[in-house]
Design a protein around this motif. Structure first.
Motif, PDB file in Angstrom:
ATOM      1  N   VAL A 179      -5.256  25.775 -12.534  1.00 16.62           N
ATOM      2  CA  VAL A 179      -4.597  24.733 -13.322  1.00 16.62           C
ATOM      3  C   VAL A 179      -4.562  23.453 -12.512  1.00 16.62           C
ATOM      4  O   VAL A 179      -4.046  23.426 -11.394  1.00 16.62           O
ATOM      5  CB  VAL A 179      -3.157  25.143 -13.696  1.00 16.62           C
ATOM      6  CG1 VAL A 179      -2.485  24.055 -14.510  1.00 16.62           C
ATOM      7  CG2 VAL A 179      -3.168  26.452 -14.461  1.00 16.62           C
ATOM      8  N   TYR A 211      -7.688  18.846 -21.174  1.00 11.35           N
ATOM      9  CA  TYR A 211      -6.647  19.355 -22.067  1.00 11.35           C
ATOM     10  C   TYR A 211      -6.821  18.729 -23.454  1.00 11.35           C
ATOM     11  O   TYR A 211      -6.434  17.590 -23.673  1.00 11.35           O
ATOM     12  CB  TYR A 211      -5.259  19.028 -21.517  1.00 11.35           C
ATOM     13  CG  TYR A 211      -4.883  19.838 -20.301  1.00 11.35           C
ATOM     14  CD1 TYR A 211      -4.281  21.082 -20.441  1.00 11.35           C
ATOM     15  CD2 TYR A 211      -5.122  19.356 -19.018  1.00 11.35           C
ATOM     16  CE1 TYR A 211      -3.932  21.834 -19.335  1.00 11.35           C
ATOM     17  CE2 TYR A 211      -4.777  20.097 -17.901  1.00 11.35           C
ATOM     18  CZ  TYR A 211      -4.172  21.337 -18.065  1.00 11.35           C
ATOM     19  OH  TYR A 211      -3.837  22.080 -16.966  1.00 11.35           O
ATOM     20  N   LEU A 254       7.287  22.526 -24.822  1.00 13.55           N
ATOM     21  CA  LEU A 254       6.077  23.005 -24.162  1.00 13.55           C
ATOM     22  C   LEU A 254       5.510  21.916 -23.254  1.00 13.55           C
ATOM     23  O   LEU A 254       5.326  20.771 -23.684  1.00 13.55           O
ATOM     24  CB  LEU A 254       5.031  23.406 -25.201  1.00 13.55           C
ATOM     25  CG  LEU A 254       5.298  24.698 -25.983  1.00 13.55           C
ATOM     26  CD1 LEU A 254       4.280  24.857 -27.108  1.00 13.55           C
ATOM     27  CD2 LEU A 254       5.261  25.905 -25.062  1.00 13.55           C
ATOM     28  N   LYS A 255       5.232  22.269 -22.023  1.00 15.75           N
ATOM     29  CA  LYS A 255       4.692  21.308 -21.057  1.00 15.75           C
ATOM     30  C   LYS A 255       3.212  21.072 -21.330  1.00 15.75           C
ATOM     31  O   LYS A 255       2.458  21.999 -21.598  1.00 15.75           O
ATOM     32  CB  LYS A 255       4.881  21.839 -19.629  1.00 15.75           C
ATOM     33  CG  LYS A 255       6.334  22.034 -19.222  1.00 15.75           C
ATOM     34  CD  LYS A 255       6.427  22.660 -17.837  1.00 15.75           C
ATOM     35  CE  LYS A 255       7.869  22.925 -17.454  1.00 15.75           C
ATOM     36  NZ  LYS A 255       7.973  23.623 -16.139  1.00 15.75           N
ATOM     37  N   TYR A 256       2.816  19.808 -21.234  1.00 18.93           N
ATOM     38  CA  TYR A 256       1.420  19.439 -21.459  1.00 18.93           C
ATOM     39  C   TYR A 256       1.201  18.046 -20.869  1.00 18.93           C
ATOM     40  O   TYR A 256       2.113  17.203 -20.938  1.00 18.93           O
ATOM     41  CB  TYR A 256       1.104  19.436 -22.956  1.00 18.93           C
ATOM     42  CG  TYR A 256      -0.317  19.797 -23.299  1.00 18.93           C
ATOM     43  CD1 TYR A 256      -0.863  21.016 -22.912  1.00 18.93           C
ATOM     44  CD2 TYR A 256      -1.117  18.914 -24.019  1.00 18.93           C
ATOM     45  CE1 TYR A 256      -2.158  21.352 -23.243  1.00 18.93           C
ATOM     46  CE2 TYR A 256      -2.411  19.242 -24.368  1.00 18.93           C
ATOM     47  CZ  TYR A 256      -2.942  20.466 -23.970  1.00 18.93           C
ATOM     48  OH  TYR A 256      -4.230  20.801 -24.294  1.00 18.93           O
ATOM     49  N   TYR A 269       7.326  30.403 -23.808  1.00 18.48           N
ATOM     50  CA  TYR A 269       7.793  29.853 -22.546  1.00 18.48           C
ATOM     51  C   TYR A 269       7.218  28.450 -22.380  1.00 18.48           C
ATOM     52  O   TYR A 269       6.153  28.137 -22.911  1.00 18.48           O
ATOM     53  CB  TYR A 269       7.370  30.730 -21.376  1.00 18.48           C
ATOM     54  CG  TYR A 269       7.906  32.153 -21.426  1.00 18.48           C
ATOM     55  CD1 TYR A 269       8.937  32.500 -22.306  1.00 18.48           C
ATOM     56  CD2 TYR A 269       7.387  33.146 -20.602  1.00 18.48           C
ATOM     57  CE1 TYR A 269       9.437  33.790 -22.353  1.00 18.48           C
ATOM     58  CE2 TYR A 269       7.879  34.442 -20.651  1.00 18.48           C
ATOM     59  CZ  TYR A 269       8.895  34.768 -21.524  1.00 18.48           C
ATOM     60  OH  TYR A 269       9.375  36.049 -21.568  1.00 18.48           O
ATOM     61  N   SER A 270       7.890  27.625 -21.618  1.00 18.00           N
ATOM     62  CA  SER A 270       7.523  26.201 -21.541  1.00 18.00           C
ATOM     63  C   SER A 270       6.132  25.970 -20.961  1.00 18.00           C
ATOM     64  O   SER A 270       5.481  24.976 -21.273  1.00 18.00           O
ATOM     65  CB  SER A 270       8.556  25.440 -20.701  1.00 18.00           C
ATOM     66  OG  SER A 270       8.607  25.943 -19.379  1.00 18.00           O
ATOM     67  N   ASP A 271       5.633  26.900 -20.127  1.00 18.96           N
ATOM     68  CA  ASP A 271       4.316  26.682 -19.513  1.00 18.96           C
ATOM     69  C   ASP A 271       3.202  27.464 -20.209  1.00 18.96           C
ATOM     70  O   ASP A 271       2.123  27.661 -19.636  1.00 18.96           O
ATOM     71  CB  ASP A 271       4.350  27.036 -18.024  1.00 18.96           C
ATOM     72  CG  ASP A 271       4.853  28.443 -17.761  1.00 18.96           C
ATOM     73  OD1 ASP A 271       5.333  29.085 -18.707  1.00 18.96           O
ATOM     74  OD2 ASP A 271       4.769  28.897 -16.599  1.00 18.96           O
ATOM     75  N   LEU A 302      -0.013  25.345 -20.403  1.00 24.98           N
ATOM     76  CA  LEU A 302      -0.582  25.080 -19.084  1.00 24.98           C
ATOM     77  C   LEU A 302      -1.271  26.311 -18.508  1.00 24.98           C
ATOM     78  O   LEU A 302      -2.239  26.197 -17.745  1.00 24.98           O
ATOM     79  CB  LEU A 302       0.511  24.601 -18.123  1.00 24.98           C
ATOM     80  CG  LEU A 302       1.133  23.242 -18.425  1.00 24.98           C
ATOM     81  CD1 LEU A 302       2.188  22.900 -17.368  1.00 24.98           C
ATOM     82  CD2 LEU A 302       0.072  22.144 -18.477  1.00 24.98           C
ATOM     83  N   LYS A 303      -0.791  27.494 -18.868  1.00 21.21           N
ATOM     84  CA  LYS A 303      -1.375  28.734 -18.357  1.00 21.21           C
ATOM     85  C   LYS A 303      -2.594  29.181 -19.160  1.00 21.21           C
ATOM     86  O   LYS A 303      -3.522  29.776 -18.605  1.00 21.21           O
ATOM     87  CB  LYS A 303      -0.320  29.853 -18.391  1.00 21.21           C
ATOM     88  CG  LYS A 303       0.854  29.642 -17.440  1.00 21.21           C
ATOM     89  CD  LYS A 303       0.434  29.804 -15.993  1.00 21.21           C
ATOM     90  CE  LYS A 303       1.657  29.761 -15.076  1.00 21.21           C
ATOM     91  NZ  LYS A 303       1.277  29.866 -13.647  1.00 21.21           N
ATOM     92  N   MET A 356       4.111  35.208 -21.991  1.00 26.47           N
ATOM     93  CA  MET A 356       4.244  33.782 -22.197  1.00 26.47           C
ATOM     94  C   MET A 356       5.143  33.447 -23.380  1.00 26.47           C
ATOM     95  O   MET A 356       5.253  32.294 -23.781  1.00 26.47           O
ATOM     96  CB  MET A 356       2.855  33.158 -22.414  1.00 26.47           C
ATOM     97  CG  MET A 356       2.000  33.062 -21.165  1.00 26.47           C
ATOM     98  SD  MET A 356       2.525  31.675 -20.099  1.00 26.47           S
ATOM     99  CE  MET A 356       3.480  32.510 -18.871  1.00 26.47           C
TER     100      MET A 356
END
Length: 335
Positions: free
Chosen positions: A73, A79, A106-108, A174-176, A179-180, A292
């Motif tokens: 990552v 992305y 959600l992180k992005y 989950y927030s990541d 990203l995962k 996740m």
């Protein structure tokens, strides 16, 4: 244990299993009993054959398994835009609230590329209001006769991002998550692995205890009974690039869904069938071992029986629809 000793152990287990099944078939089936008794005895013997065959397939998968490398990552990863499709039929607003709220966190790298949609096949005003409250998209659908598959197909017509994530109403990501999982679709990862990824399935994980944990007072001793499939069997399927789609917590390449013909409407298990159709279209599917998202599992007998009967009926429908045992679109390893 050395590899030589393992092979010897497996060989002995295979020989004794075959001898046992021969003994059961020749000496223990009540062929002189009534039709009911004889039929029941044959079915029991057949179930043992399937059980032992499944065990040896799992052993073979486990011994031939090579762990899938995880993508790194970093900011160099491309992305793209992602559509988050959350399906709902008759669930309460309070249940959807947690899921939608989590999706907004959600992180992005670029939040403008994350598009969250409530996909409501009952066109309820309270769901439209919930979408307005969280400033996410709302896709209503009236008179849907094709269940979850019809709901998702309709949502596909009203969204356009190259990546599509599917979540059940009770599954809180989950927030990541992005990203995962998104890096599996990066050009860098595809080039290194030399495979075209159709979808990535993350495990089904649950907030509450299942019926076995609850009734045995063993929530701290035994794992959720679905963990064996999500964190063991589906990981082994992933070794053949044929992980099974389980309906939620999944990220798809939109084109893979299109090439597979969309979400199938001729089965109760559209997730299982779509995953295979994606494989038949030439795409690889991957399952990860890291949860996740987390949802709610049935923990009463009536709900569990309803769920498992639907799964059983749907699997039979899908196997028949796909002519799964004889199709030439899948290798024997994937079958």
């Amino acid at each position: 244990m050395s590899m030589r000793n393992k092979k010897l152990l497996y060989l002995c287990a295979f020989i004794f299993s075959v001898l046992y099944l021969l003994w059961r078939g020749i000496y223990t089936i009540p062929i002189n009993g009534s039709i009911f008794v004889t039929t029941y005895g044959m079915l029991l013997w057949f179930s043992e054959i399937l059980s032992i065959a499944t065990a040896f397939i799992m052993i073979w998968n486990k011994e031939s398994f090579r762990e899938e490398p995880k993508p790194t990552v970093g900011m160099h990863v491309d992305y793209p835009d992602v559509d988050i499709l959350i399906t709902t039929h008759n669930e309460e607003v309070s249940l959807l609230y947690k899921t939608i709220n989590a999706c907004t966190f959600l992180k992005y790298p670029d939040q403008k590329k994350v598009h969250v949609y409530i996909c409501d096949d009952m066109n309820r005003p309270e769901m439209s209001e919930l979408a307005r409250r969280f400033q996410v998209g709302y896709i209503g659908l009236e008179h849907n006769k094709e269940a979850k598959a019809g709901n998702l197909n309709n949502a596909m017509l009203h969204s356009s991002s190259p990546l599509v994530a599917t979540f059940d109403a009770d599954m809180v990501p989950y927030s990541d998550f992005l990203l995962k999982v998104v890096p599996y679709f990066s050009s860098d990862f595809k080039q290194r692995q030399n495979k075209n990824i159709g979808f990535v399935q993350t495990p089904q994980s649950f907030q509450n205890v299942d019926i076995f944990q609850h009734n045995l007072f063993s929530e701290k001793i035994i794992p959720n009974e679905q963990d064996f499939f999500s964190k063991e069997l589906n990981i082994l399927n992933s070794g053949h690039d044929s992980a099974i789609y389980t309906g939620s917590n999944t990220l798809f390449l939109r084109q893979a869904i299109v090439d597979a013909g969309g979400f199938p409407t001729n089965t109760l298990t559209e997730d299982f069938q779509l995953g295979i159709q994606v494989n038949e279209a030439g795409y690889a599917s991957i399952s990860t071992d890291l949860p996740m998202a987390s949802g709610i599992t049935p923990n009463d007998i009536a709900s569990v029986l309803k769920q498992r009967i639907r799964w059983a009926r749907g699997m039979i429908q899908s196997v028949k629809n796909l002519n799964l045992f004889f199709t030439r679109k899948l290798t024997w390893r994937k079958k």
